[in-house]
Design an enzyme around this catalytic site. Structure first.
Site, PDB file in Angstrom:
ATOM      1  N   TYR A  71       1.563 -11.133  -9.220  1.00  0.00           N
ATOM      2  CA  TYR A  71       0.718 -10.564  -8.177  1.00  0.00           C
ATOM      3  C   TYR A  71      -0.492  -9.933  -8.841  1.00  0.00           C
ATOM      4  CZ  TYR A  71      -0.593  -7.346  -4.328  1.00  0.00           C
ATOM      5  OH  TYR A  71      -1.271  -6.634  -3.358  1.00  0.00           O
ATOM      6  N   LYS A  96       0.184 -14.595  -6.409  1.00  0.00           N
ATOM      7  CA  LYS A  96      -0.664 -14.142  -5.306  1.00  0.00           C
ATOM      8  C   LYS A  96      -1.905 -13.535  -5.930  1.00  0.00           C
ATOM      9  CE  LYS A  96      -1.265 -10.589  -1.793  1.00  0.00           C
ATOM     10  NZ  LYS A  96      -0.750  -9.338  -1.179  1.00  0.00           N
TER      11      LYS A  96
END
Length: 302
Positions: free
Chosen positions: A142, A171
């Site tokens: 992330y 992400k």
């Protein structure tokens, strides 16, 4: 051995689900169960527990795991549920990963450590150790430079994707489409999933080859957000782009409120009754709240 067939489930709109709390700042189980049903019925293809807008940094570890178990019980396998991990300490992050695996989470999503400025070697070892704690679980990186103060490099992501079997996606919340594109370009020959992390750039991320987007606005307008993805994958790029344009005024107004208050503000405007943010944050009021309400009205969602 890690089963890569599970990656087929990693696609579309994943919601970093908000965390409803009561007056004592305890997880409101009934509201959380309602929110799980709401987003699944709205078409999301995954749930991320305790992402940035899930206020992970406010919640005790035991309480987070209780909420994860509630989400898993309520979702009943309808969509994959990921556990978000934002611990700065590698050992603590690995412990949460192991607990999430024991609870039955589909996978984990691990934010780069906040506050620190680690070297590439330190970051590599951090992510590697967490991944190897749960070798049978898919792990997403992330990247959120706006909240951590630094970004993951494409070199690091490519190396992790190529060398650690269960690190299978990222992400990217950088908001930098060049960087998102580089993550995609550098890993496109691997079985690696790149998800956009900016709701205003869902269409752009998909156009560059992203597998989907982790989108906080899916907490309160899931059908609108999901329609961007659904139109795009069906081949109707024009409708996907128009759906993106319809979403943007709402998402852009979120930046006028203090982070991460706007997600709950908008959800409450939409009638979700999800409660207030953890203190010291307070619900948005006054002119900004009126602008938010107007944007929802103009979008036809209230």
């Amino acid at each position: 051995m890690f089963d890569r067939n599970c990656l087929k489930k990693m696609r579309g709109i994943v919601v970093p689900i908000l965390t409803p709390i009561d007056e004592e700042e305890k997880i409101d189980e009934a509201k959380l169960r309602e929110q799980v049903d709401f987003v699944i019925e709205g078409g999301v293809l995954g749930i991320l527990a305790f992402g940035s807008n899930g206020e992970f940094y406010m919640v005790e570890e035991e309480e987070m795991l209780r909420a994860l178990e509630i989400m898993l019980d309520q979702s009943k396998g309808r969509v994959p549920v990921f556990m978000g991990i934002g611990a700065v300490n590698t050992r603590i992050a690995a412990r949460i990963a192991k607990a999430a695996e024991k609870a039955g989470a589909f996978g984990i999503s691990v934010l780069q450590p906040m506050f620190l400025k680690p070297t590439e070697t330190e970051l590599y070892q951090h992510f590697k150790e967490i991944a190897q704690t749960v070798p049978d679980m898919p792990m997403l990186l992330y990247n959120n430079p706006g909240r951590t103060g630094y970004t993951m490099s494409a070199d690091l992501v490519e190396r992790l994707a190529g060398e650690i079997e269960n690190i299978v996606g990222i992400k990217d919340s950088s908001g930098d489409m060049t960087q998102t594109e580089e993550f995609i370009r550098r890993t496109r020959k691997m079985d690696f999933k790149v998800f956009g992390g900016k709701d205003t750039l869902i269409y752009g991320a998909l156009a560059h080859g992203a597998a989907g987007c982790v989108a906080t606005t899916a907490n309160f307008v899931p059908e609108m957000v999901v329609s961007i993805y659904d139109h795009y994958v069906s081949g109707d790029a024009e409708s996907a782009r128009e759906a993106q344009y319809a979403l943007n005024p709402i998402r852009l107004l979120m930046d006028k409120a203090s982070f991460p208050v706007a997600t709950k503000d908008f959800a409450n405007l939409a009638g979700r009754e999800v409660g207030v943010p953890y203190r010291p944050n307070l619900p948005t009021s006054g002119h900004t709240l009126e602008l938010m309400k107007k944007a929802m009205e103009e979008a036809g969602v209230i």
